[in-house]
Scaffold this motif. Sequence first.
Motif, PDB file in Angstrom:
ATOM      1  N   TYR A   1     -12.882   2.942  -1.997  1.00  0.00           N
ATOM      2  CA  TYR A   1     -13.352   1.585  -2.291  1.00  0.00           C
ATOM      3  C   TYR A   1     -12.271   0.557  -1.964  1.00  0.00           C
ATOM      4  N   ARG A   2     -11.043   0.860  -2.403  1.00  0.00           N
ATOM      5  CA  ARG A   2      -9.942  -0.077  -2.142  1.00  0.00           C
ATOM      6  C   ARG A   2      -9.601  -0.144  -0.658  1.00  0.00           C
ATOM      7  N   GLY A   3      -9.872   0.940   0.070  1.00  0.00           N
ATOM      8  CA  GLY A   3      -9.650   0.912   1.501  1.00  0.00           C
ATOM      9  C   GLY A   3     -10.635   0.016   2.230  1.00  0.00           C
ATOM     10  N   ILE A   4     -11.846  -0.074   1.696  1.00  0.00           N
ATOM     11  CA  ILE A   4     -12.879  -0.906   2.321  1.00  0.00           C
ATOM     12  C   ILE A   4     -12.752  -2.366   1.887  1.00  0.00           C
ATOM     13  N   PHE A   5     -12.535  -2.565   0.586  1.00  0.00           N
ATOM     14  CA  PHE A   5     -12.503  -3.920   0.032  1.00  0.00           C
ATOM     15  C   PHE A   5     -11.069  -4.315  -0.307  1.00  0.00           C
ATOM     16  N   ILE A   6     -10.492  -5.161   0.527  1.00  0.00           N
ATOM     17  CA  ILE A   6      -9.094  -5.564   0.365  1.00  0.00           C
ATOM     18  C   ILE A   6      -8.853  -6.181  -1.003  1.00  0.00           C
ATOM     19  N   GLY A   7      -9.810  -6.958  -1.471  1.00  0.00           N
ATOM     20  CA  GLY A   7      -9.640  -7.624  -2.756  1.00  0.00           C
ATOM     21  C   GLY A   7      -9.370  -6.665  -3.888  1.00  0.00           C
ATOM     22  N   ALA A   8      -9.973  -5.467  -3.830  1.00  0.00           N
ATOM     23  CA  ALA A   8      -9.761  -4.473  -4.880  1.00  0.00           C
ATOM     24  C   ALA A   8      -8.316  -3.977  -4.880  1.00  0.00           C
ATOM     25  N   GLN A   9      -7.734  -3.830  -3.689  1.00  0.00           N
ATOM     26  CA  GLN A   9      -6.342  -3.402  -3.611  1.00  0.00           C
ATOM     27  C   GLN A   9      -5.407  -4.530  -4.031  1.00  0.00           C
ATOM     28  N   VAL A  10      -5.741  -5.751  -3.650  1.00  0.00           N
ATOM     29  CA  VAL A  10      -4.924  -6.902  -4.046  1.00  0.00           C
ATOM     30  C   VAL A  10      -4.901  -7.040  -5.566  1.00  0.00           C
ATOM     31  N   LYS A  11      -6.025  -6.740  -6.215  1.00  0.00           N
ATOM     32  CA  LYS A  11      -6.088  -6.843  -7.669  1.00  0.00           C
ATOM     33  C   LYS A  11      -5.056  -5.940  -8.332  1.00  0.00           C
ATOM     34  N   ILE A  12      -4.856  -4.745  -7.791  1.00  0.00           N
ATOM     35  CA  ILE A  12      -3.828  -3.844  -8.334  1.00  0.00           C
ATOM     36  C   ILE A  12      -2.439  -4.398  -8.062  1.00  0.00           C
ATOM     37  N   LEU A  13      -2.230  -4.913  -6.857  1.00  0.00           N
ATOM     38  CA  LEU A  13      -0.925  -5.466  -6.503  1.00  0.00           C
ATOM     39  C   LEU A  13      -0.571  -6.683  -7.350  1.00  0.00           C
ATOM     40  N   GLN A  14      -1.572  -7.415  -7.789  1.00  0.00           N
ATOM     41  CA  GLN A  14      -1.330  -8.602  -8.609  1.00  0.00           C
ATOM     42  C   GLN A  14      -0.760  -8.265  -9.978  1.00  0.00           C
ATOM     43  N   LYS A  15      -0.880  -7.012 -10.409  1.00  0.00           N
ATOM     44  CA  LYS A  15      -0.249  -6.613 -11.668  1.00  0.00           C
ATOM     45  C   LYS A  15       1.264  -6.788 -11.593  1.00  0.00           C
ATOM     46  N   TYR A  16       1.790  -6.682 -10.390  1.00  0.00           N
ATOM     47  CA  TYR A  16       3.240  -6.758 -10.192  1.00  0.00           C
ATOM     48  C   TYR A  16       3.677  -8.137  -9.703  1.00  0.00           C
ATOM     49  N   ILE A  17       2.890  -8.726  -8.823  1.00  0.00           N
ATOM     50  CA  ILE A  17       3.178 -10.084  -8.334  1.00  0.00           C
ATOM     51  C   ILE A  17       1.913 -10.920  -8.521  1.00  0.00           C
ATOM     52  N   PRO A  18       1.783 -11.597  -9.682  1.00  0.00           N
ATOM     53  CA  PRO A  18       0.554 -12.347  -9.975  1.00  0.00           C
ATOM     54  C   PRO A  18       0.257 -13.459  -8.976  1.00  0.00           C
TER      55      PRO A  18
ATOM     56  N   GLY B   1       0.849  -1.193   0.000  1.00  0.00           N
ATOM     57  CA  GLY B   1       0.000   0.000   0.000  1.00  0.00           C
ATOM     58  C   GLY B   1       0.880   1.237   0.000  1.00  0.00           C
ATOM     59  N   PRO B   2       0.362   2.354   0.503  1.00  0.00           N
ATOM     60  CA  PRO B   2      -0.964   2.565   1.090  1.00  0.00           C
ATOM     61  C   PRO B   2      -1.941   3.153   0.076  1.00  0.00           C
ATOM     62  N   ASN B   3      -3.199   3.210   0.473  1.00  0.00           N
ATOM     63  CA  ASN B   3      -4.154   4.043  -0.242  1.00  0.00           C
ATOM     64  C   ASN B   3      -4.026   5.464   0.308  1.00  0.00           C
ATOM     65  N   ALA B   4      -4.899   6.350  -0.108  1.00  0.00           N
ATOM     66  CA  ALA B   4      -4.862   7.725   0.410  1.00  0.00           C
ATOM     67  C   ALA B   4      -6.284   8.249   0.501  1.00  0.00           C
ATOM     68  N   VAL B   5      -6.783   8.401   1.714  1.00  0.00           N
ATOM     69  CA  VAL B   5      -8.147   8.893   1.939  1.00  0.00           C
ATOM     70  C   VAL B   5      -8.113  10.010   2.970  1.00  0.00           C
ATOM     71  N   LEU B   6      -9.084  10.894   2.898  1.00  0.00           N
ATOM     72  CA  LEU B   6      -9.169  11.989   3.858  1.00  0.00           C
ATOM     73  C   LEU B   6      -9.379  11.428   5.260  1.00  0.00           C
ATOM     74  N   ALA B   7      -8.572  11.878   6.213  1.00  0.00           N
ATOM     75  CA  ALA B   7      -8.738  11.486   7.613  1.00  0.00           C
ATOM     76  C   ALA B   7      -9.616  12.521   8.304  1.00  0.00           C
ATOM     77  N   PHE B   8     -10.521  12.077   9.144  1.00  0.00           N
ATOM     78  CA  PHE B   8     -11.430  12.975   9.844  1.00  0.00           C
ATOM     79  C   PHE B   8     -10.891  13.406  11.198  1.00  0.00           C
ATOM     80  N   LYS B   9      -9.595  13.164  11.394  1.00  0.00           N
ATOM     81  CA  LYS B   9      -8.894  13.599  12.589  1.00  0.00           C
ATOM     82  C   LYS B   9      -7.431  13.731  12.216  1.00  0.00           C
ATOM     83  N   ARG B  10      -6.748  14.753  12.709  1.00  0.00           N
ATOM     84  CA  ARG B  10      -5.364  14.966  12.282  1.00  0.00           C
ATOM     85  C   ARG B  10      -4.433  13.845  12.708  1.00  0.00           C
ATOM     86  N   GLU B  11      -4.799  13.157  13.734  1.00  0.00           N
ATOM     87  CA  GLU B  11      -4.017  11.980  14.123  1.00  0.00           C
ATOM     88  C   GLU B  11      -4.934  10.755  14.119  1.00  0.00           C
TER      89      GLU B  11
END
Length: 443
Positions: free
Chosen positions: A353-370, A306-316
Amino acid sequence: MIRILSRAAPRAALHHVLKDASCRLHSTYDVAVVGGGIVGLATIRELIERHPSLSFILVEKEKELAVHQSGHNSGVIHSGIYYTPGSLKARLCVRGATLAYEYCDKKGLPYKRCGKLIVAVEQEEIPRLKALYERGMKNNVRDLSIIDGKAIREREPYCRGIMALDSPYTGIVDWRMVALQYGKDFEEAGGTVVTDYEVKDISMVKESSAGSTEGMKYPIAIRDKKGNEVRCRYVLTCGGLYSDRLSQISGCSREPRIVPFRGDYLVLKPEKHYLVKGNIYPVPDPQFPFLGVHFTPRMDGSVWLGPNAVLAFKREGYKVYDFNPKDFVDALSFRGLQKLVLKNIPYGIGEMYRGIFIGAQVKILQKYIPELSRSDVLRGPSGVRAQALDRAGNLVDDFVFDGGVGDVGSRVLHVRNAPSPAATSSLAIAEMVADEVDSRFSL
């Protein structure tokens, strides 16, 4: 109680520092630095080395040092490939990487020079990859080369790509360990570190006690939320996620504004660590504001994805449900963030979406490590990035310094933005900020 770190008594109050919040006049120093992250620690270390006869204090709002961005990052020692040739970021990163390796060798801090591959998996990425190579060469990045698919597999047996940029000078380290060593150096040189000191006011001293000249010699008062006070001649703030608010309390403009973005990592299960040997990065797409997901080995043997990048609703806000009303309203009411969101709606939705659904992020990572599968990963840690934005919705990608107004302005310097890769560049940034301090103040 204020926490004070020292070699002899790591958490015990020292006799000469802030013993009694009810006292009219408290401890005095030549220079105070606000912010105990890696930039503040590196800078105050540099300043005390340059001016050993002066007194220095560092104040930090947390009970420990380097617990936010300095302790929640990927741990990469970057080589300086991405940045515009001739820019501060490029120069500071290249010099900073060299200084970081030298510092770790000198102090006996562990690191691994495991290298990085920036991998093209589509033909359309190759022109951007070659442009990155040219940029890296102009930045004097060490040992940079372009390799083909066969050489990629020799370096990373499970990685599939058609071409890659090979950066063997890239490494990994525990940046929090490095930051704490900077703090140790500072204390051994005679400096004072105070934790659990959340600054709420930076202002000129209005009066001195009868018969005292302290108000004239130490005209700046730094007060915390508990009523404690430090007086000094000059102040430098390195506030990271709170750099804009620290600037505001001394009368500076609210812009650039800090907007927090959370990055959520996945981690490889231990039995799958063999899939990754070094850093594997995508070719960045200039139409998107952030780099994209990548594979990062860690000093403890784990591998982060990762990581993804989403707006945080708290500075920490390191957790999905972390929420602070002030931070939330402050971010969403800022015109700059509104414009950034409007320019990147599809990208932002995809990141969420990728932050909620791990499979969606894994799909992108599989482009590099099938060989990677959904069952090979777990949810991992998160970090929060202090992203500076201007009113037009542009990411502020360079360093911003600012002073206060009126009499305060001549004695206060704010590091408003120290953009990534600030950890890699920390010792070089410290040199630059110390030069700025020396040029502005009469130390």
